[in-house]
Scaffold this motif. Structure first.
Motif, mmCIF file in Angstrom:
data_model
loop_
_atom_site.group_PDB
_atom_site.id
_atom_site.type_symbol
_atom_site.label_atom_id
_atom_site.label_comp_id
_atom_site.label_asym_id
_atom_site.label_seq_id
_atom_site.Cartn_x
_atom_site.Cartn_y
_atom_site.Cartn_z
ATOM 1 N N TYR A 109 59.287 -22.065 -26.113
ATOM 2 C CA TYR A 109 58.588 -21.504 -24.950
ATOM 3 C C TYR A 109 59.561 -20.922 -23.925
ATOM 4 C CZ TYR A 109 54.445 -23.974 -26.628
ATOM 5 O OH TYR A 109 53.394 -24.418 -27.388
ATOM 6 N N GLY A 110 60.844 -21.332 -24.013
ATOM 7 C CA GLY A 110 61.794 -20.898 -22.995
ATOM 8 C C GLY A 110 61.489 -21.557 -21.661
ATOM 9 N N ASP A 111 61.948 -20.910 -20.583
ATOM 10 C CA ASP A 111 61.761 -21.474 -19.247
ATOM 11 C C ASP A 111 60.395 -21.057 -18.703
ATOM 12 O OD1 ASP A 111 62.155 -22.615 -16.777
ATOM 13 O OD2 ASP A 111 63.259 -20.881 -15.995
ATOM 14 N N ALA A 112 59.587 -22.051 -18.317
ATOM 15 C CA ALA A 112 58.260 -21.736 -17.776
ATOM 16 C C ALA A 112 58.226 -21.945 -16.266
ATOM 17 C CB ALA A 112 57.208 -22.591 -18.475
ATOM 18 N N GLY A 113 59.389 -22.096 -15.655
ATOM 19 C CA GLY A 113 59.438 -22.287 -14.202
ATOM 20 C C GLY A 113 58.645 -23.511 -13.757
ATOM 21 N N PRO A 179 66.257 -34.113 -7.263
ATOM 22 C CA PRO A 179 64.813 -34.048 -7.547
ATOM 23 C C PRO A 179 64.110 -32.810 -7.004
ATOM 24 C CG PRO A 179 65.423 -36.273 -6.887
ATOM 25 C CD PRO A 179 66.665 -35.434 -6.746
ATOM 26 N N GLU A 180 64.447 -32.385 -5.764
ATOM 27 C CA GLU A 180 63.685 -31.273 -5.173
ATOM 28 C C GLU A 180 63.888 -29.936 -5.878
ATOM 29 O OE1 GLU A 180 65.874 -33.334 -3.837
ATOM 30 O OE2 GLU A 180 66.877 -32.514 -2.079
ATOM 31 N N GLU A 181 64.922 -29.816 -6.735
ATOM 32 C CA GLU A 181 65.152 -28.544 -7.468
ATOM 33 C C GLU A 181 65.102 -28.769 -8.970
ATOM 34 O OE1 GLU A 181 68.577 -26.009 -5.636
ATOM 35 O OE2 GLU A 181 69.161 -28.106 -5.517
ATOM 36 N N ASP A 182 64.652 -29.928 -9.388
ATOM 37 C CA ASP A 182 64.833 -30.332 -10.784
ATOM 38 C C ASP A 182 63.873 -29.615 -11.748
ATOM 39 O OD1 ASP A 182 65.947 -31.660 -12.865
ATOM 40 O OD2 ASP A 182 65.326 -33.669 -12.258
ATOM 41 N N SER A 183 64.226 -29.643 -13.031
ATOM 42 C CA SER A 183 63.389 -29.078 -14.098
ATOM 43 C C SER A 183 62.473 -30.167 -14.657
ATOM 44 C CB SER A 183 64.269 -28.574 -15.241
ATOM 45 O OG SER A 183 65.212 -27.653 -14.782
ATOM 46 N N TRP A 184 61.322 -29.735 -15.171
ATOM 47 C CA TRP A 184 60.394 -30.663 -15.838
ATOM 48 C C TRP A 184 60.731 -30.752 -17.323
ATOM 49 C CZ3 TRP A 184 56.614 -33.564 -13.516
ATOM 50 C CH2 TRP A 184 56.289 -33.234 -12.195
ATOM 51 N N SER A 260 62.538 -25.376 -17.534
ATOM 52 C CA SER A 260 61.582 -26.280 -16.901
ATOM 53 C C SER A 260 60.176 -25.961 -17.388
ATOM 54 C CB SER A 260 61.673 -26.102 -15.383
ATOM 55 O OG SER A 260 60.780 -26.971 -14.739
ATOM 56 N N ARG A 261 59.546 -26.930 -18.026
ATOM 57 C CA ARG A 261 58.165 -26.705 -18.481
ATOM 58 C C ARG A 261 57.472 -28.043 -18.639
ATOM 59 N NH1 ARG A 261 61.676 -24.858 -22.594
ATOM 60 N NH2 ARG A 261 62.156 -26.690 -23.814
ATOM 61 N N ARG A 262 56.146 -27.983 -18.534
ATOM 62 C CA ARG A 262 55.325 -29.173 -18.755
ATOM 63 C C ARG A 262 54.413 -28.887 -19.940
ATOM 64 N NH1 ARG A 262 53.146 -30.213 -12.794
ATOM 65 N NH2 ARG A 262 53.687 -28.018 -12.547
ATOM 66 N N LEU A 263 54.542 -29.684 -20.976
ATOM 67 C CA LEU A 263 53.783 -29.416 -22.201
ATOM 68 C C LEU A 263 52.354 -29.933 -22.066
ATOM 69 C CD1 LEU A 263 56.391 -30.267 -24.983
ATOM 70 C CD2 LEU A 263 55.738 -28.019 -24.101
ATOM 71 N N ASP A 264 51.430 -29.067 -22.389
ATOM 72 C CA ASP A 264 50.007 -29.435 -22.415
ATOM 73 C C ASP A 264 49.708 -29.941 -23.826
ATOM 74 O OD1 ASP A 264 47.262 -29.395 -22.724
ATOM 75 O OD2 ASP A 264 46.978 -27.569 -21.527
ATOM 76 N N ASN A 265 49.394 -31.223 -23.955
ATOM 77 C CA ASN A 265 49.188 -31.774 -25.312
ATOM 78 C C ASN A 265 47.710 -32.027 -25.620
ATOM 79 O OD1 ASN A 265 48.511 -34.068 -23.965
ATOM 80 N ND2 ASN A 265 49.949 -35.422 -25.029
#
Ligand SMILES: NC(=O)c1ccc[n+]([C@@H]2O[C@H](COP(=O)([O-])OP(=O)(O)OC[C@H]3O[C@@H](n4cnc5c(N)ncnc54)[C@H](OP(=O)(O)O)[C@@H]3O)[C@@H](O)[C@H]2O)c1
Length: 306
Positions: A109-113, A179-184, A260-265
């Motif tokens: 997916y690459g970077d999803a911000g 934390p305030e700039e971190d990737s998911w 940075s991305r959050r996977l929808d499972n």
């Protein structure tokens, strides 16, 4: 009994073996006499084969009704020459595996911000490693379409287990993003990924289907390490501004930290009929923290880098 061929009988595939052996006659590729012996002990018929050597793959043709492919692409280039060689060998027989399960990575997916990634999100690889994975997925889709096979692609995020926690970070002391700039990031326990492979091999509907083979709890990367440090009693690495981390870690490490991305499972939970043992990495870590024996074993795997 139908026959399953495992190509890449590594950690995840071996965790699946007890369940697989109840339903399938299992064959697996191996690259050393030691691996062959341990497969035999597990009731698996070993077949010497190396995806980097096309000549060794001809013996795989026509052997199996199903294929579980967990071997990774090669370490360089933009394409997966290993999968290409394997599929070309399999295509030479009349009997083609009609079910294929492939462990890919969420890196495609690459970077999803930091955004959510359902399987419908178009892949956008950000580095050569992810391009090779996407190339493997595309080859498998073409092969499955051409030969009328069912294909399941499991896109896994970071795989963990007691024996494979990312403790090198603590040993090296390399910093993390504050934390305030971190990737998911997401995670999957190796046993759950093994269970998902078993479930995918039982999937009923035909055609190709992609699943985010992930747990249900995206975490900022530093939060995962904070909880891991707390569970094992380790000091946290320094938390620095994003730019400073980028300047102080290797390009490879940065490629893991920056995306940075959050996977929808939800598709996985809805369709595969497998109940995750560890839907939240935090639950796993909380349990690990309570078990002195497991903690000691996990800590013993920590590389001594400093
Ligand atoms: N680490 C992560 O967090 C992560 C995340 C997402 C996806 N993945 C991917 O998930 C898959 C399964 O993971 P895993 O932990 O089970 O991996 P693993 O333990 O490293 O197993 C990979 C298997 O592939 C075999 N292999 C490698 N190169 C080969 C070649 N040229 N020819 C034939 N076999 C070859 C290895 O054989 P040998 O034992 O002979 O080396 C090994 O049996 C891997 O593709 C991995 O890259 C990993």
């Amino acid at each position: 009994m139908r026959t399953l061929l495992i190509v890449g009988a590594g950690d995840v595939a071996r965790r699946a073996l007890p369940s697989l052996a109840r339903r399938w006659r299992v064959l697996a590729t191996c690259r050393s006499p030691q691996a062959a012996a341990s497969l035999r002990t597990a009731g698996v018929l070993p077949i010497p084969a190396d995806l980097d050597h096309a000549a060794s793959l001809s013996r795989l043709a026509g052997l199996a009704d199903a294929l579980l492919l967990t071997a990774p692409p090669p370490g360089d280039g933009m394409q997966d020459a290993r999968t290409r060689k394997l599929l070309s060998a399999l295509a030479k027989a009349e009997r083609i595996p009609q079910r294929i399960v492939y462990i890919s990575t969420s890196g495609v997916y690459g970077d999803a911000g930091g955004g959510w990634c359902p399987e419908t999100r178009p892949p956008a690889p950000d580095n050569a490693r992810a391009w090779r994975r996407l190339d493997a997925e595309r080859q498998l889709r073409r092969f499955a379409g051409r030969h009328g096979c069912q294909l399941t692609i499991l896109r896994a995020p970071g795989i963990y287990a007691d024996e494979r926690l990312p403790l090198g970070r603590f040993a090296s002391g390399a910093p993390l993003i504050r934390p305030e700039e971190d990737s998911w990031s997401n995670h999957i326990h190796a046993d759950d990924l093994a269970g998902l492979c078993v479930a995918a091999l039982r999937r009923r509907a035909g055609g190709a289907r992609v699943y985010n083979a992930s747990d249900c709890q995206p975490l900022p990367i530093s939060e995962w390490y904070r909880r891991l440090a707390a569970a094992l009693g380790l000091p946290m690495p320094a938390l620095l501004p994003r730019d400073e981390v980028r300047a102080s870690v290797s390009p490879l490490t940065w490629s893991y930290l920056r995306e940075s991305r959050r996977l929808d499972n939800r598709r996985l939970m809805r369709e595969l009929g497998y109940r995750l043992r560890w839907p939240e990495a935090a639950g796993y870590l909380a349990q690990l923290a309570q078990d002195e024996t497991r903690r000691a074993k996990a800590l013993a795997t920590m590389p001594k880098i400093r």
